[in-house]
Write a protein that holds these residues in place. Sequence first.
Motif, PDB file in Angstrom:
ATOM      1  N   VAL A 346      -0.738 -24.183  20.827  1.00 48.04           N
ATOM      2  CA  VAL A 346      -0.795 -23.074  21.784  1.00 48.04           C
ATOM      3  C   VAL A 346      -2.076 -23.096  22.607  1.00 48.04           C
ATOM      4  O   VAL A 346      -2.111 -22.558  23.726  1.00 48.04           O
ATOM      5  CB  VAL A 346      -0.628 -21.706  21.071  1.00 48.04           C
ATOM      6  N   ASN A 347      -3.138 -23.707  22.069  1.00 46.58           N
ATOM      7  CA  ASN A 347      -4.387 -23.813  22.819  1.00 46.58           C
ATOM      8  C   ASN A 347      -4.441 -25.057  23.699  1.00 46.58           C
ATOM      9  O   ASN A 347      -5.447 -25.295  24.381  1.00 46.58           O
ATOM     10  CB  ASN A 347      -5.587 -23.813  21.864  1.00 46.58           C
ATOM     11  N   ASN A 348      -3.365 -25.847  23.660  1.00 45.73           N
ATOM     12  CA  ASN A 348      -3.314 -27.093  24.429  1.00 45.73           C
ATOM     13  C   ASN A 348      -4.551 -27.954  24.142  1.00 45.73           C
ATOM     14  O   ASN A 348      -5.169 -28.531  25.046  1.00 45.73           O
ATOM     15  CB  ASN A 348      -3.211 -26.807  25.934  1.00 45.73           C
ATOM     16  N   ALA A 349      -4.915 -28.001  22.861  1.00 47.44           N
ATOM     17  CA  ALA A 349      -6.102 -28.741  22.436  1.00 47.44           C
ATOM     18  C   ALA A 349      -5.676 -29.958  21.619  1.00 47.44           C
ATOM     19  O   ALA A 349      -4.734 -29.878  20.824  1.00 47.44           O
ATOM     20  CB  ALA A 349      -7.011 -27.849  21.595  1.00 47.44           C
ATOM     21  N   PRO A 350      -6.355 -31.076  21.787  1.00 51.80           N
ATOM     22  CA  PRO A 350      -5.968 -32.271  21.028  1.00 51.80           C
ATOM     23  C   PRO A 350      -6.311 -32.136  19.552  1.00 51.80           C
ATOM     24  O   PRO A 350      -7.300 -31.490  19.184  1.00 51.80           O
ATOM     25  CB  PRO A 350      -6.802 -33.381  21.678  1.00 51.80           C
ATOM     26  N   ILE A 351      -5.478 -32.717  18.698  1.00 48.62           N
ATOM     27  CA  ILE A 351      -5.814 -32.847  17.289  1.00 48.62           C
ATOM     28  C   ILE A 351      -6.549 -34.168  17.145  1.00 48.62           C
ATOM     29  O   ILE A 351      -5.959 -35.245  17.224  1.00 48.62           O
ATOM     30  CB  ILE A 351      -4.553 -32.815  16.403  1.00 48.62           C
ATOM     31  N   ARG A 352      -7.857 -34.084  16.974  1.00 48.76           N
ATOM     32  CA  ARG A 352      -8.679 -35.297  17.011  1.00 48.76           C
ATOM     33  C   ARG A 352      -9.807 -35.185  16.004  1.00 48.76           C
ATOM     34  O   ARG A 352     -10.594 -34.237  16.048  1.00 48.76           O
ATOM     35  CB  ARG A 352      -9.233 -35.505  18.425  1.00 48.76           C
ATOM     36  N   GLU A 353      -9.882 -36.130  15.098  1.00 52.11           N
ATOM     37  CA  GLU A 353     -10.975 -36.197  14.138  1.00 52.11           C
ATOM     38  C   GLU A 353     -12.172 -36.925  14.748  1.00 52.11           C
ATOM     39  O   GLU A 353     -11.994 -37.891  15.498  1.00 52.11           O
ATOM     40  CB  GLU A 353     -10.526 -36.931  12.872  1.00 52.11           C
ATOM     41  N   PRO A 354     -13.379 -36.472  14.442  1.00 53.11           N
ATOM     42  CA  PRO A 354     -14.556 -37.180  14.958  1.00 53.11           C
ATOM     43  C   PRO A 354     -14.683 -38.569  14.334  1.00 53.11           C
ATOM     44  O   PRO A 354     -14.393 -38.753  13.150  1.00 53.11           O
ATOM     45  CB  PRO A 354     -15.724 -36.275  14.552  1.00 53.11           C
ATOM     46  N   ARG A 355     -15.090 -39.513  15.136  1.00 48.35           N
ATOM     47  CA  ARG A 355     -15.357 -40.875  14.645  1.00 48.35           C
ATOM     48  C   ARG A 355     -16.844 -41.082  14.390  1.00 48.35           C
ATOM     49  O   ARG A 355     -17.232 -42.029  13.719  1.00 48.35           O
ATOM     50  CB  ARG A 355     -14.866 -41.917  15.643  1.00 48.35           C
ATOM     51  N   SER A 356     -17.677 -40.198  14.948  1.00 48.86           N
ATOM     52  CA  SER A 356     -19.120 -40.231  14.702  1.00 48.86           C
ATOM     53  C   SER A 356     -19.657 -38.834  14.936  1.00 48.86           C
ATOM     54  O   SER A 356     -18.994 -37.980  15.552  1.00 48.86           O
ATOM     55  CB  SER A 356     -19.810 -41.230  15.617  1.00 48.86           C
ATOM     56  N   ALA A 357     -20.884 -38.593  14.474  1.00 52.48           N
ATOM     57  CA  ALA A 357     -21.505 -37.277  14.666  1.00 52.48           C
ATOM     58  C   ALA A 357     -21.746 -36.994  16.134  1.00 52.48           C
ATOM     59  O   ALA A 357     -21.872 -35.834  16.538  1.00 52.48           O
ATOM     60  CB  ALA A 357     -22.805 -37.198  13.874  1.00 52.48           C
ATOM     61  N   ALA A 358     -21.788 -38.038  16.966  1.00 47.95           N
ATOM     62  CA  ALA A 358     -22.009 -37.854  18.387  1.00 47.95           C
ATOM     63  C   ALA A 358     -20.823 -37.168  19.065  1.00 47.95           C
ATOM     64  O   ALA A 358     -20.952 -36.670  20.190  1.00 47.95           O
ATOM     65  CB  ALA A 358     -22.282 -39.208  19.056  1.00 47.95           C
ATOM     66  N   ASP A 359     -19.674 -37.128  18.402  1.00 48.38           N
ATOM     67  CA  ASP A 359     -18.518 -36.428  18.972  1.00 48.38           C
ATOM     68  C   ASP A 359     -18.738 -34.923  19.034  1.00 48.38           C
ATOM     69  O   ASP A 359     -18.069 -34.223  19.800  1.00 48.38           O
ATOM     70  CB  ASP A 359     -17.255 -36.717  18.143  1.00 48.38           C
ATOM     71  N   LEU A 360     -19.684 -34.409  18.225  1.00 49.35           N
ATOM     72  CA  LEU A 360     -20.016 -32.993  18.279  1.00 49.35           C
ATOM     73  C   LEU A 360     -20.939 -32.755  19.455  1.00 49.35           C
ATOM     74  O   LEU A 360     -22.029 -33.327  19.517  1.00 49.35           O
ATOM     75  CB  LEU A 360     -20.689 -32.550  16.977  1.00 49.35           C
TER      76      LEU A 360
END
Length: 362
Positions: A346-360
């Motif tokens: 409903v938020n049109n947001a991807p389901i995506r796990e971080p691959r590194s801390a830089a993704d934050l």
Amino acid sequence: MTDPRYVAYHPDIEKPTDNEEKLFDEMANKLRANNEKAYRKHKRGLRDAHAKSHGILRGELEVLPDLPPELAQGFFATPGTYPVITRLSTTSGVIRSDQIRGVRGLGIKVIGVDPENKTLPDDHEVTQDFIMVTHREFLFPDAEAYLKKGIPLAILLANLSDTMINVLSEGLALVNKLIPLRPTLAVFVRPNTHILGDTFYSSAPLRYGDYVARMLYAPRSPEVRALAGQSAAHYPGVNALQDMVVDFFGEHDAEYELRVQLCTDLRTMPIEDATVDWSEEASPHRTVAVIRFPKQDPYTPERRAYGDDILSFNSWRCIREHRPLGSINRLKRKVYDASSQFRHSVNNAPIREPRSAADLPD
């Protein structure tokens, strides 16, 4: 060879009931209705638990060297340092003022585990999640009790205003001084304390390599140990917990310990009843890792959006050696994923796990 002092893990250690899948489906349907109601109110998808975040932190986890064999298990078998992303929250599925008493939550996402050793067959991410709360035991023993007692209580509370919740909480606090309340009510009278000084617990057990354990996360460095039990009264705002996290990490680094309590007796430390206190005298929590956070801004607009819309935590996102155990955890396997799918959709947001801390984001 396993150490005879501790209960050895084996697949038959769990005892599912015949009607569990039916209970899980019923629970998922009730929570979906809550998700839809929250969406209609807020015009965005919320988590059905841990809805309000108070800070998203970037740090690192060090698995300590020279652990004894019974503690050098699974992810903790080899010394090393891993990036982590953590989310501090309140466990309610309703966005409320932080002046309301209640249970706080902590999600720890470790980055860099073996994606070929994951518990779920369709999980090929490099992340390992640990989910903890400030209540030592879970409030309900199993999925059936949670469905019959926990969900009606949650629905009732969700329909009360902050003012009414606060009046009831303060009233219960007065009663508790005369007659100790049941644990399901006592959580609502615990005084608000500085969230960075709180200790967090896994509440329910998990596999710990060759053994079975519960875990906790506790302040280690002097600055956060000084906050333990400190009243939050001097943070009066509706976002008080966010304010205290932002204020602290604007000036300080912090260290926390991750500790493990191994099961020694299934009669006194049961797998299927999450309300039972595991005795520290029989088996104390012992430190296996240190989590360090540098100074940072933990709640920038970009971090808030990432933490609330993209980031997800699931205790079943784990390696096989740390598979969650017991009825409450088997329930979470179904409902956590369903809630996450709805929220992201409903938020049109991807389901995506971080691959590194830089993704934050910073």
